[in-house]
Enzyme design. Structure first.
Site, PDB file in Angstrom:
ATOM      1  N   GLU A   1      10.012  16.722  14.972  1.00 17.16           N
ATOM      2  CA  GLU A   1      10.287  16.482  13.547  1.00 17.16           C
ATOM      3  C   GLU A   1       9.490  17.481  12.692  1.00 17.16           C
ATOM      4  O   GLU A   1       8.257  17.453  12.684  1.00 17.16           O
ATOM      5  CB  GLU A   1       9.892  15.049  13.181  1.00 17.16           C
ATOM      6  CG  GLU A   1      10.321  14.660  11.781  1.00 17.16           C
ATOM      7  CD  GLU A   1       9.908  13.237  11.411  1.00 17.16           C
ATOM      8  OE1 GLU A   1       8.757  12.856  11.653  1.00 17.16           O
ATOM      9  OE2 GLU A   1      10.753  12.519  10.849  1.00 17.16           O
TER      10      GLU A   1
ATOM     11  N   CYS B   1      13.409  11.073   6.712  1.00 17.43           N
ATOM     12  CA  CYS B   1      13.357  10.616   8.100  1.00 17.43           C
ATOM     13  C   CYS B   1      14.703  10.754   8.786  1.00 17.43           C
ATOM     14  O   CYS B   1      14.774  11.004   9.978  1.00 17.43           O
ATOM     15  CB  CYS B   1      12.903   9.167   8.142  1.00 17.43           C
ATOM     16  SG  CYS B   1      13.941   8.102   7.141  1.00 17.43           S
TER      17      CYS B   1
ATOM     18  N   THR C   1       1.632   7.237  13.967  1.00 16.76           N
ATOM     19  CA  THR C   1       0.917   6.167  13.259  1.00 16.76           C
ATOM     20  C   THR C   1       1.542   4.816  13.595  1.00 16.76           C
ATOM     21  O   THR C   1       0.833   3.827  13.774  1.00 16.76           O
ATOM     22  CB  THR C   1       0.945   6.397  11.737  1.00 16.76           C
ATOM     23  OG1 THR C   1       0.552   7.742  11.468  1.00 16.76           O
ATOM     24  CG2 THR C   1       0.000   5.468  11.008  1.00 16.76           C
ATOM     25  N   GLY C   2       2.857   4.788  13.705  1.00 22.75           N
ATOM     26  CA  GLY C   2       3.553   3.530  14.007  1.00 22.75           C
ATOM     27  C   GLY C   2       3.103   2.937  15.337  1.00 22.75           C
ATOM     28  O   GLY C   2       2.927   1.716  15.457  1.00 22.75           O
TER      29      GLY C   2
ATOM     30  N   GLY D   1       6.589   5.185   8.407  1.00 27.54           N
ATOM     31  CA  GLY D   1       5.741   6.371   8.514  1.00 27.54           C
ATOM     32  C   GLY D   1       6.048   7.100   9.798  1.00 27.54           C
ATOM     33  O   GLY D   1       7.135   6.950  10.375  1.00 27.54           O
TER      34      GLY D   1
ATOM     35  N   GLU E   1       9.636   1.559  10.854  1.00 29.06           N
ATOM     36  CA  GLU E   1      10.655   2.572  10.531  1.00 29.06           C
ATOM     37  C   GLU E   1       9.967   3.915  10.684  1.00 29.06           C
ATOM     38  O   GLU E   1       9.119   4.280   9.861  1.00 29.06           O
ATOM     39  CB  GLU E   1      11.133   2.407   9.077  1.00 29.06           C
ATOM     40  CG  GLU E   1      11.794   1.084   8.782  1.00 29.06           C
ATOM     41  CD  GLU E   1      13.182   0.952   9.370  1.00 29.06           C
ATOM     42  OE1 GLU E   1      13.707   1.937   9.922  1.00 29.06           O
ATOM     43  OE2 GLU E   1      13.743  -0.147   9.288  1.00 29.06           O
TER      44      GLU E   1
ATOM     45  N   LYS F   1       0.840  -1.197   0.000  1.00 30.56           N
ATOM     46  CA  LYS F   1       0.000   0.000   0.000  1.00 30.56           C
ATOM     47  C   LYS F   1       0.877   1.249   0.000  1.00 30.56           C
ATOM     48  O   LYS F   1       1.523   1.572   0.996  1.00 30.56           O
ATOM     49  CB  LYS F   1      -0.902   0.045   1.234  1.00 30.56           C
ATOM     50  CG  LYS F   1      -1.937   1.157   1.117  1.00 30.56           C
ATOM     51  CD  LYS F   1      -2.425   1.662   2.452  1.00 30.56           C
ATOM     52  CE  LYS F   1      -1.693   2.874   2.959  1.00 30.56           C
ATOM     53  NZ  LYS F   1      -1.758   4.079   2.142  1.00 30.56           N
TER      54      LYS F   1
HETATM   55  P1  NAD Z   1       2.099   8.498   8.037  1.00 31.55           P
HETATM   56  O1  NAD Z   1       2.395   7.780   9.304  1.00 31.55           O
HETATM   57  O2  NAD Z   1       1.052   9.527   8.047  1.00 31.55           O
HETATM   58  O3  NAD Z   1       1.681   7.454   6.889  1.00 31.55           O
HETATM   59  C1  NAD Z   1       2.520   6.395   6.498  1.00 31.55           C
HETATM   60  C2  NAD Z   1       1.671   5.361   5.784  1.00 31.55           C
HETATM   61  O4  NAD Z   1       0.760   4.789   6.714  1.00 31.55           O
HETATM   62  C3  NAD Z   1       0.806   5.903   4.656  1.00 31.55           C
HETATM   63  O5  NAD Z   1       0.768   4.952   3.610  1.00 31.55           O
HETATM   64  C4  NAD Z   1      -0.558   6.055   5.312  1.00 31.55           C
HETATM   65  O6  NAD Z   1      -1.629   6.008   4.404  1.00 31.55           O
HETATM   66  C5  NAD Z   1      -0.574   4.863   6.237  1.00 31.55           C
HETATM   67  N1  NAD Z   1      -1.436   4.995   7.408  1.00 31.55           N
HETATM   68  C6  NAD Z   1      -1.929   6.105   7.971  1.00 31.55           C
HETATM   69  N2  NAD Z   1      -2.667   5.795   9.050  1.00 31.55           N
HETATM   70  C7  NAD Z   1      -2.630   4.457   9.193  1.00 31.55           C
HETATM   71  C8  NAD Z   1      -3.175   3.539  10.127  1.00 31.55           C
HETATM   72  N3  NAD Z   1      -3.912   3.941  11.154  1.00 31.55           N
HETATM   73  N4  NAD Z   1      -2.893   2.232   9.979  1.00 31.55           N
HETATM   74  C9  NAD Z   1      -2.118   1.807   8.959  1.00 31.55           C
HETATM   75  N5  NAD Z   1      -1.593   2.625   8.026  1.00 31.55           N
HETATM   76  C10 NAD Z   1      -1.833   3.943   8.142  1.00 31.55           C
HETATM   77  O7  NAD Z   1       3.495   9.085   7.557  1.00 31.55           O
HETATM   78  P2  NAD Z   1       3.776  10.013   6.287  1.00 31.55           P
HETATM   79  O8  NAD Z   1       3.312  11.384   6.631  1.00 31.55           O
HETATM   80  O9  NAD Z   1       3.271   9.363   5.047  1.00 31.55           O
HETATM   81  O10 NAD Z   1       5.373   9.965   6.219  1.00 31.55           O
HETATM   82  C11 NAD Z   1       6.186  10.797   6.949  1.00 31.55           C
HETATM   83  C12 NAD Z   1       6.717  10.105   8.184  1.00 31.55           C
HETATM   84  O11 NAD Z   1       7.395   8.900   7.794  1.00 31.55           O
HETATM   85  C13 NAD Z   1       7.746  10.921   8.918  1.00 31.55           C
HETATM   86  O12 NAD Z   1       7.506  10.864  10.311  1.00 31.55           O
HETATM   87  C14 NAD Z   1       9.061  10.252   8.591  1.00 31.55           C
HETATM   88  O13 NAD Z   1      10.073  10.440   9.525  1.00 31.55           O
HETATM   89  C15 NAD Z   1       8.643   8.826   8.476  1.00 31.55           C
HETATM   90  N6  NAD Z   1       9.620   8.087   7.675  1.00 31.55           N
HETATM   91  C16 NAD Z   1      10.451   7.180   8.295  1.00 31.55           C
HETATM   92  C17 NAD Z   1      11.423   6.494   7.561  1.00 31.55           C
HETATM   93  C18 NAD Z   1      12.340   5.500   8.234  1.00 31.55           C
HETATM   94  O14 NAD Z   1      12.938   4.685   7.509  1.00 31.55           O
HETATM   95  N7  NAD Z   1      12.498   5.508   9.535  1.00 31.55           N
HETATM   96  C19 NAD Z   1      11.545   6.728   6.207  1.00 31.55           C
HETATM   97  C20 NAD Z   1      10.697   7.657   5.604  1.00 31.55           C
HETATM   98  C21 NAD Z   1       9.730   8.319   6.353  1.00 31.55           C
END
Ligand code: NAD
Length: 496
Positions: free
Chosen positions: A390, A289, A237-238, A233, A255, A180
């Site tokens: 962040e 990130c 959310t994680g 993400g 991650e 996804k």
């Molecule tokens: P996000 O957490 O909003 O979304 C990430 C993904 O999760 C998207 O596909 C989203 O649709 C999905 N999602 C949202 N809510 C969900 C739920 N309740 N259950 C399951 N899936 C859900 O993050 P974002 O805004 O898309 O990305 C930015 C974030 O990602 C930043 O915090 C960044 O640091 C992090 N990030 C981390 C890494 C790493 O490797 N550590 C790499 C890139 C980005």
């Protein structure tokens, strides 16, 4: 700029077939650099997610997991080769979907090919172990078996790259996948689905579901038919993913976010440290990130470092992402743009000193509807929100330190622990500091810390699990212990 791009209508990939979302639902996808619509994207329903999971389960019950590893490896190599052949085309797609610069996107495509090639090689090295016999009449060994159906959920900042970090090891270990992508950057994941089929990945092994809202990811996390969630993400959310996945005892790797430090000592090569620190903050418009946005500089060189850094940062070229000379492209999301703006205001209101930027740049008319942010830097306290939360945009904060122990204390004074850089020509000191910093990666005298084969992931609130390494293969497998009795006399514990 993207006047030459054609509008596309995408479908879901379920069980090797391309199909519309049930009810024909679609949502619109826009180019963040100019606001132009680029696609109508299939908006998956719960029923579509169920169908994708069922297809992945059928494929898992088929020949894929038990196929000779060397054969699976060849398919993954082929996939890498097809991506390499179409790298320029996919890079441009990523630019239009995400707003990143073409030079960044091309670099990512190279890294994506490397990632698939690395895991193609790893496919035939998924070794188990042989234990010393627990009894003289026993053989004991382990085999690594695929964990099952993997739900791969990725964000928008590196859409295909972060998908490849999950899809490649999942394929290598014989798992099947429901991928996804983020709703705002779905196009390259769909392209990956096409290429996988062409490479010979069997039907149902890789399924791609797109959706406008968060429920698609949430449905996957709840789904009893998924065995593991590989999530990238935000930390918020994680945490939710981990809590919901616990109800079905799914395996989870996370991650998450970061606020990584670059620690610059007065014995560093100043020129290299400035160049590296600039890249560490402003690469991918800071939507990264592992961005090194907390720049900790030793007091004796602080003023000189900051003066040279800000002078160079102000000259970075912000603008049309499709122009090869652009260094900072668009901000991908309206919400993200607003968040960056708000953090800059918070920085000022908390008493942090704005050094450069802090506003949207003036660009030509073709980009008037786009979202751009000027390279920004503040001098701050490590406790200011702008220095410890962040921002996920092109915003640096400078904090000064006296000596090594204060540098370590400041570097670790963060809830995150994803990455760090240390700049010093004293390699003893650089390694001491690297050892003391609690983060998943530390780069000494370089801004680069992400390569296939080198584990990447977080300490603390930056998540758990590692991607890109050989140990990642373990996170897509279960260990099965096999015990064989080799004694001459049959075993008869009850003496029957
Ligand atoms: P996000 O957490 O909003 O979304 C990430 C993904 O999760 C998207 O596909 C989203 O649709 C999905 N999602 C949202 N809510 C969900 C739920 N309740 N259950 C399951 N899936 C859900 O993050 P974002 O805004 O898309 O990305 C930015 C974030 O990602 C930043 O915090 C960044 O640091 C992090 N990030 C981390 C890494 C790493 O490797 N550590 C790499 C890139 C980005």
């Amino acid at each position: 700029m993207s006047s030459t791009s054609t509008l596309v209508k995408t479908q879901l990939l379920v069980g090797g077939q391309w199909r519309d979302a049930s009810g024909g639902a679609v949502y619109e996808d826009f180019n963040p650099a100019n606001g132009g619509k680029i696609a109508d994207v299939a908006d998956a329903s719960r029923e579509d997610v169920d169908a994708a999971v069922a297809a992945a389960r059928r494929a898992f019950d088929g020949r894929w997991p038990t196929m000779a590893a060397s054969r699976r490896a060849k398919i993954i190599y082929k996939l890498a080769q097809l991506i390499a052949e179409r790298a320029n085309e996919i890079a441009l797609m990523e630019v239009r979907d995400n707003g990143k610069t073409i030079s960044t996107a091309k670099g990512e495509l190279g890294a994506i090919v490397d990632c698939f090639e690395f895991y193609a090689g790893a496919t035939t090295k998924n070794y188990g172990e042989t234990m010393p016999p627990p009894l003289p009449t026993y053989l004991a060994n382990t085999v690594r078996e695929p964990v099952g159906v993997v739900g791969a959920i990725v964000p928008w900042n590196f859409p295909l790259l972060l998908a490849s970090w999950k899809v490649a090891p999942a394929l290598a270990t014989g798992c099947t996948i429901v991928l996804k992508p983020s709703s705002v950057t779905p196009l390259s994941a769909i392209e990956l689905g096409k290429i996988a089929l062409e490479a010979g990945v069997p039907e149902g092994v890789l399924n791609v579901v797109t959706g406008a809202n968060n429920p698609v990811g949430a449905w996957m996390v709840e789904h009893p038919g998924i065995d593991k969630i590989a999530f990238t993400g935000s930390t918020a959310t994680g945490k939710n993913v981990a809590a919901v996945a616990a109800k079905t005892l799914k395996r989870v790797t996370l991650e998450l976010g970061g606020k990584s430090p670059a620690v610059v000592f007065d014995d560093a090569d100043l020129r290299a440290a400035i160049a590296g620190a600039l890249y560490g903050v402003y690469y991918n418009a800071g939507q990264c990130c592992e961005a090194r946005t907390r720049i900790l500089v030793q007091a004796s060189i602080f003023d000189e470092f900051v003066a040279q850094f800000t002078e160079k940062a102000a000259r970075l070229r912000v603008g049309n992402p499709e122009d090869a000379s652009t260094q900072i492209g668009a901000i991908t999301l309206r919400d993200q743009f607003e968040k960056i703006k708000e953090y800059c205001e918070i920085g000022v209101s908390e008493g942090a000193k704005r050094l450069i930027g802090g506003a949207a740049p003036e660009l030509d008319d073709a980009l008037a509807s786009g979202m751009f942010w000027s390279p920004t830097a503040f001098e701050a306290e490590n406790t200011h929100r702008i220095a410890c939360e962040e921002v996920f945009g092109p915003v640096a904060t400078f904090v000064r330190f006296k000596d090594e122990s204060e540098a370590i204390a400041l570097a670790n004074a963060s809830e995150y622990g994803l990455a760090a850089s240390v700049w010093s020509n004293n390699l003893g000191r650089a390694n001491r500091v690297a050892r003391a910093i609690r983060s998943g990666s530390v780069a000494i005298n370089t801004p680069y810390a992400v390569f296939p084969g080198v584990p990447f992931g977080g300490y603390k609130q930056s998540g758990y699990g590692r991607e890109l390494g050989m140990e990642t293969m373990r996170l897509y497998t279960e260990t099965k212990s096999v015990l064989t009795y080799i004694g001459e006399k049959p075993m008869d514990p009850f003496g029957v």
